[in-house]
Write a protein that holds these residues in place. Structure first.
Motif, short mmCIF file in Angstrom:
data_model
loop_
_atom_site.label_atom_id
_atom_site.label_comp_id
_atom_site.label_asym_id
_atom_site.label_seq_id
_atom_site.Cartn_x
_atom_site.Cartn_y
_atom_site.Cartn_z
N UNK A 1 1.48 9.28 -5.85
CA UNK A 1 1.96 10.62 -5.55
C UNK A 1 2.94 11.09 -6.62
N UNK A 2 3.79 10.20 -7.11
CA UNK A 2 4.75 10.57 -8.15
C UNK A 2 4.08 10.84 -9.50
N UNK A 3 3.00 10.12 -9.79
CA UNK A 3 2.35 10.23 -11.10
C UNK A 3 1.38 11.40 -11.21
N UNK B 1 0.83 -1.21 0.00
CA UNK B 1 0.00 0.00 0.00
C UNK B 1 0.86 1.26 0.00
N UNK B 2 1.96 1.22 0.74
CA UNK B 2 2.86 2.37 0.81
C UNK B 2 3.50 2.62 -0.56
N UNK B 3 3.95 1.55 -1.21
CA UNK B 3 4.56 1.70 -2.53
C UNK B 3 3.53 2.23 -3.54
N UNK C 1 -0.37 13.17 -0.31
CA UNK C 1 0.85 13.22 0.47
C UNK C 1 0.63 12.65 1.87
N UNK C 2 -0.49 12.99 2.47
CA UNK C 2 -0.81 12.46 3.80
C UNK C 2 -1.03 10.95 3.77
N UNK C 3 -1.68 10.46 2.72
CA UNK C 3 -1.89 9.02 2.59
C UNK C 3 -0.56 8.29 2.51
N UNK C 4 0.37 8.84 1.77
CA UNK C 4 1.70 8.24 1.65
C UNK C 4 2.42 8.24 3.00
N UNK C 5 2.32 9.34 3.71
CA UNK C 5 2.98 9.44 5.02
C UNK C 5 2.34 8.50 6.04
N UNK C 6 1.03 8.34 5.98
CA UNK C 6 0.34 7.43 6.89
C UNK C 6 0.78 6.00 6.64
N UNK C 7 0.84 5.62 5.36
CA UNK C 7 1.26 4.26 5.02
C UNK C 7 2.72 4.03 5.42
N UNK C 8 3.55 5.04 5.27
CA UNK C 8 4.95 4.92 5.68
C UNK C 8 5.05 4.74 7.19
#
Length: 84
Positions: free
Chosen positions: A35-37, A27-29, A46-53
Motif C-alpha cells: 500500500x505504501x509503495x 501478511x499484514x506487514x 486498502x481493504x486488503x490491508x484493513x482485513x489483514x489488520x
C-alpha cells in the motif's frame, strides 16, 4: 521415549494459534508495504490491508486471552500497552 510427556491438546492449539499470529502479521506487514509503495492508492489494496489488520487484532486478542507467550504477541502487547 520413556518419561517424555506428550504435548497436550492445549499446548498444540496454542502453538497453532501462535503460528497463525506470525503468518497473519507477516501478511499484514506485506499489505502495508504494498500500500505504501503504490502511487495511486487502490481501494482494494486498502481493504486488503484493513482485513489483514483485523485478522491480526482478532488473533492477538485470542492469544492474550489464552495467555500464549510468543515474540509477536509480547512485542505487540508492549507497543499497545493492553495488559488489562
Amino acid at each position: 521415549m520413556f518419561g517424555r510427556k506428550k504435548p497436550t491438546l492445549k499446548q498444540l492449539g496454542d502453538q497453532a494459534l501462535l503460528d497463525l499470529v506470525y503468518q497473519v502479521k507477516d501478511k499484514w506487514q506485506m499489505a502495508q508495504k504494498t500500500q505504501d509503495n503504490v502511487r495511486g492508492l487502490d481501494d482494494q489494496l486498502e481493504m486488503e490491508s484493513k482485513i489483514q489488520q483485523a485478522k491480526f487484532e482478532f488473533l492477538f486478542r485470542q492469544a492474550r486471552q489464552r495467555k500464549v507467550a510468543g515474540e509477536a504477541v509480547s512485542k505487540e502487547a508492549a507497543t499497545r500497552n493492553t495488559f488489562r
